[in-house]
Write an enzyme that holds these catalytic residues in place. Structure first.
Site, mmCIF file in Angstrom:
data_model
loop_
_atom_site.group_PDB
_atom_site.id
_atom_site.type_symbol
_atom_site.label_atom_id
_atom_site.label_comp_id
_atom_site.label_asym_id
_atom_site.label_seq_id
_atom_site.Cartn_x
_atom_site.Cartn_y
_atom_site.Cartn_z
ATOM 1 N N HIS A 1 0.856 -1.191 0.000
ATOM 2 C CA HIS A 1 0.000 0.000 0.000
ATOM 3 C C HIS A 1 0.889 1.236 0.000
ATOM 4 O O HIS A 1 1.351 1.694 1.040
ATOM 5 C CB HIS A 1 -0.897 -0.044 1.255
ATOM 6 C CG HIS A 1 -1.965 1.010 1.260
ATOM 7 N ND1 HIS A 1 -3.045 0.959 2.097
ATOM 8 C CD2 HIS A 1 -2.119 2.148 0.541
ATOM 9 C CE1 HIS A 1 -3.818 2.019 1.899
ATOM 10 N NE2 HIS A 1 -3.263 2.757 0.964
ATOM 11 N N HIS B 1 1.331 5.058 -2.273
ATOM 12 C CA HIS B 1 0.819 5.954 -3.327
ATOM 13 C C HIS B 1 1.920 6.717 -4.047
ATOM 14 O O HIS B 1 1.717 7.185 -5.170
ATOM 15 C CB HIS B 1 -0.149 6.970 -2.717
ATOM 16 C CG HIS B 1 -1.360 6.347 -2.099
ATOM 17 N ND1 HIS B 1 -2.437 5.950 -2.839
ATOM 18 C CD2 HIS B 1 -1.655 6.029 -0.807
ATOM 19 C CE1 HIS B 1 -3.365 5.424 -2.036
ATOM 20 N NE2 HIS B 1 -2.901 5.461 -0.795
ATOM 21 N N HIS C 1 -4.957 -0.307 6.222
ATOM 22 C CA HIS C 1 -4.731 0.577 7.385
ATOM 23 C C HIS C 1 -5.721 0.301 8.515
ATOM 24 O O HIS C 1 -6.570 1.113 8.822
ATOM 25 C CB HIS C 1 -4.625 2.057 7.002
ATOM 26 C CG HIS C 1 -5.599 2.582 6.003
ATOM 27 N ND1 HIS C 1 -6.946 2.510 6.183
ATOM 28 C CD2 HIS C 1 -5.399 3.238 4.829
ATOM 29 C CE1 HIS C 1 -7.540 3.087 5.158
ATOM 30 N NE2 HIS C 1 -6.629 3.527 4.325
ATOM 31 N N ARG D 1 -20.361 -3.618 22.218
ATOM 32 C CA ARG D 1 -21.700 -4.047 21.797
ATOM 33 C C ARG D 1 -21.858 -4.023 20.278
ATOM 34 O O ARG D 1 -22.800 -4.562 19.751
ATOM 35 C CB ARG D 1 -22.758 -3.149 22.436
ATOM 36 C CG ARG D 1 -23.060 -3.556 23.871
ATOM 37 C CD ARG D 1 -24.334 -2.905 24.343
ATOM 38 N NE ARG D 1 -24.064 -1.730 25.152
ATOM 39 C CZ ARG D 1 -23.735 -1.774 26.441
ATOM 40 N NH1 ARG D 1 -23.623 -2.922 27.054
ATOM 41 N NH2 ARG D 1 -23.523 -0.672 27.107
ATOM 42 N N HIS E 1 -0.769 7.186 12.886
ATOM 43 C CA HIS E 1 -2.043 6.569 12.487
ATOM 44 C C HIS E 1 -2.569 5.629 13.561
ATOM 45 O O HIS E 1 -3.779 5.468 13.710
ATOM 46 C CB HIS E 1 -1.874 5.782 11.180
ATOM 47 C CG HIS E 1 -1.845 6.632 9.952
ATOM 48 N ND1 HIS E 1 -0.759 7.380 9.592
ATOM 49 C CD2 HIS E 1 -2.793 6.867 9.015
ATOM 50 C CE1 HIS E 1 -1.028 8.030 8.470
ATOM 51 N NE2 HIS E 1 -2.264 7.747 8.109
ATOM 52 N N ASP F 1 1.411 3.215 3.280
ATOM 53 C CA ASP F 1 0.432 4.211 2.816
ATOM 54 C C ASP F 1 1.171 5.513 2.470
ATOM 55 O O ASP F 1 0.631 6.603 2.579
ATOM 56 C CB ASP F 1 -0.654 4.464 3.874
ATOM 57 C CG ASP F 1 -1.932 5.089 3.309
ATOM 58 O OD1 ASP F 1 -2.029 5.253 2.077
ATOM 59 O OD2 ASP F 1 -2.812 5.438 4.112
ATOM 60 N N LEU G 1 -5.840 13.042 8.266
ATOM 61 C CA LEU G 1 -4.610 12.356 7.855
ATOM 62 C C LEU G 1 -4.736 11.925 6.397
ATOM 63 O O LEU G 1 -5.774 11.394 5.991
ATOM 64 C CB LEU G 1 -4.367 11.124 8.727
ATOM 65 C CG LEU G 1 -3.840 11.379 10.143
ATOM 66 C CD1 LEU G 1 -3.820 10.061 10.928
ATOM 67 C CD2 LEU G 1 -2.453 11.999 10.118
ATOM 68 N N ALA G 2 -3.703 12.190 5.624
ATOM 69 C CA ALA G 2 -3.741 11.903 4.180
ATOM 70 C C ALA G 2 -2.543 11.042 3.825
ATOM 71 O O ALA G 2 -1.535 11.519 3.319
ATOM 72 C CB ALA G 2 -3.729 13.209 3.386
ATOM 73 N N GLY G 3 -2.639 9.743 4.126
ATOM 74 C CA GLY G 3 -1.502 8.868 3.899
ATOM 75 C C GLY G 3 -0.385 9.235 4.855
ATOM 76 O O GLY G 3 -0.608 9.922 5.867
HETATM 77 ZN ZN LIG Z 1 -6.771 4.809 2.645
#
Ligand SMILES: [Zn+2]
Length: 402
Positions: free
Chosen positions: A63, A65, A230, A241, A265, A288, A321-323
């Site tokens: 994973h 990008h 992730h 529950r 993360h 990520d 959070l962006a990667g």
């Molecule tokens: Zn993602």
């Protein structure tokens, strides 16, 4: 064929530990390995001495990008060359190039570019030990567009789509059969049919960006979903529950969980909870990572939107959070810092991801016949040298030609 003999203080294959070991590399493959007293060495080979080092298989990132200022969605050779070179410096010798949600046509354009690049790198003609290390792109991971709107993270709302086998087929064709992983929110209408279709096409289906409850997640697993991206992030949270998708993944030994071990993360104790309940055979390290990986703080693109990176943490304009800018060598050190043994941590970055995508034996392992992807680690787990399919053993640190 060029032959290299690597002498290492310790080798983690990773299931086996060999002290005072030797690895013989011929061309792009490992020709043999073992304790130095048991090895018959070829003549005329180049010798490298990794004194005081531990040699482990190259890391596999399922994973990722981007890196080095580029995103895989750019889909051109310049961007992909840069990404694969930057991660190789951090010990990552194979990646699955991961898309981010974008309009269908744009995604198809990116997929076609990545596929062309992969095809043009499939056959290594002449591997020279001194050429630059570069990670191999093993395939493509489609992260989106079939995701939950409420758990989309930073994936652009306007491009999120309902599962459609027809759209998936467009992607698979554009990608020339190289899609290996599909991340999907299984609670969406049409998701189960899409999971069955993807599994039949030998694609690993991953749960992610999902608000699925426990029963919905179970049905996806029964339909063939076997992985999750992730873990903890962009998932309906666990409660006692309403255990939700998190509870379904934690309690199924056939489903692997990828964890972003940047300690941003996911907190260290939450990683311990994950490992405590799933054990060490089903948790994989992934980065990520985005374009900002290996770069200074600043503004970068992720797919077709902008993210700001401060102190190495990437967020979009809403502060989500962006990667990450994580590399797998750092993930490995973080895991060891939270109490995981080096052997287990190495397995999570090597043999386990290789198995997940069906490449055990060729990738993620130091063994005769496997690709010569390897990393030399210093005692404090820094990367001192990297070899990718026989190429690029750096002569930095104390690894010196003798
Ligand atoms: Zn993602």
């Amino acid at each position: 064929m060029p032959t290299t003999i690597i002498h290492a203080s310790r080798i983690l294959t990773p299931d086996e530990e060999i002290s005072d070991g030797i690895i013989v590399v011929e061309g792009s493959r490992i020709a043999g390995l073992g304790h130095r007293d048991t090895m018959r060495l070829p003549t005329g080979a180049a010798d490298y001495v990794a004194a005081g080092m531990t040699v482990v298989p190259g890391f596999i990132d399922l994973h990722i990008h981007g890196a080095g200022g580029h995103d895989v969605m750019e889909g051109n050779a310049r961007a992909l060359d840069r990404i694969t070179s930057v991660v190789a410096r951090h010990g990552t010798t194979s990646i699955v190039a991961t898309t981010v949600t974008a309009p269908v046509e744009e995604t198809c354009h990116s997929l076609a570019g990545i596929a062309r690049y992969i095809r043009s790198h499939e056959n290594l003609e002449e591997v020279r030990a001194e050429s630059k290390p570069q990670a191999e792109i093993l395939g493509i991971h489609l992260e989106g567009p079939f995701l939950s709107k409420s758990q989309r993270g930073v994936h652009p709302l306007e491009a999120i789509a309902r599962p459609s086998v027809e759209t998936l087929e467009k992607f698979l064709q554009a990608a020339d059969g190289l899609v290996r992983i599909l991340t999907i929110a299984p609670e969406l209408p049409g998701a189960l049919e899409m999971i069955a279709h993807a599994v039949a096409a030998k694609i690993v289906v991953a749960l992610g960006h999902t608000d699925a409850d426990y029963d919905q997640a179970r049905r996806a697993i029964e339909a063939g979903a076997r992985h999750s991206v992730h873990f903890y992030n962009a998932m309906r949270p666990f409660t006692h529950r309403d255990p939700g998708v998190v509870g379904a993944i934690l309690t199924d030994p056939d489903v692997t969980a990828e964890v972003i071990a940047d300690l941003v993360h996911v907190a260290g104790p939450a990683i311990q909870v994950l490992l405590g309940s799933k054990g060490f055979d089903t948790v994989l390290l992934a980065s990520d990572g985005i374009a900002a990986t290996g770069m200074a703080d600043g503004n970068y693109r992720l797919g077709n939107f902008e993210v700001a990176v401060r102190n190495g943490v990437a967020r979009n304009s809403e502060g989500k959070l962006a990667g990450s800018t994580l590399t797998l060598d750092r993930a490995l050190r973080n895991l060891v810092a939270v109490g995981v043994s080096l052997k287990e941590a190495v397995r999570m970055a090597t043999i386990l991801p290789a198995r997940r995508i069906g490449l055990a034996g060729r990738k993620g392992v130091l063994a005769e016949g496997a690709d010569a992807d390897l990393v030399m680690l210093t005692p404090d787990l820094r990367v001192a040298g990297v070899m990718t399919r026989g190429a690029g053993l750096s002569s930095t640190g104390s690894i010196l030609p003798v």
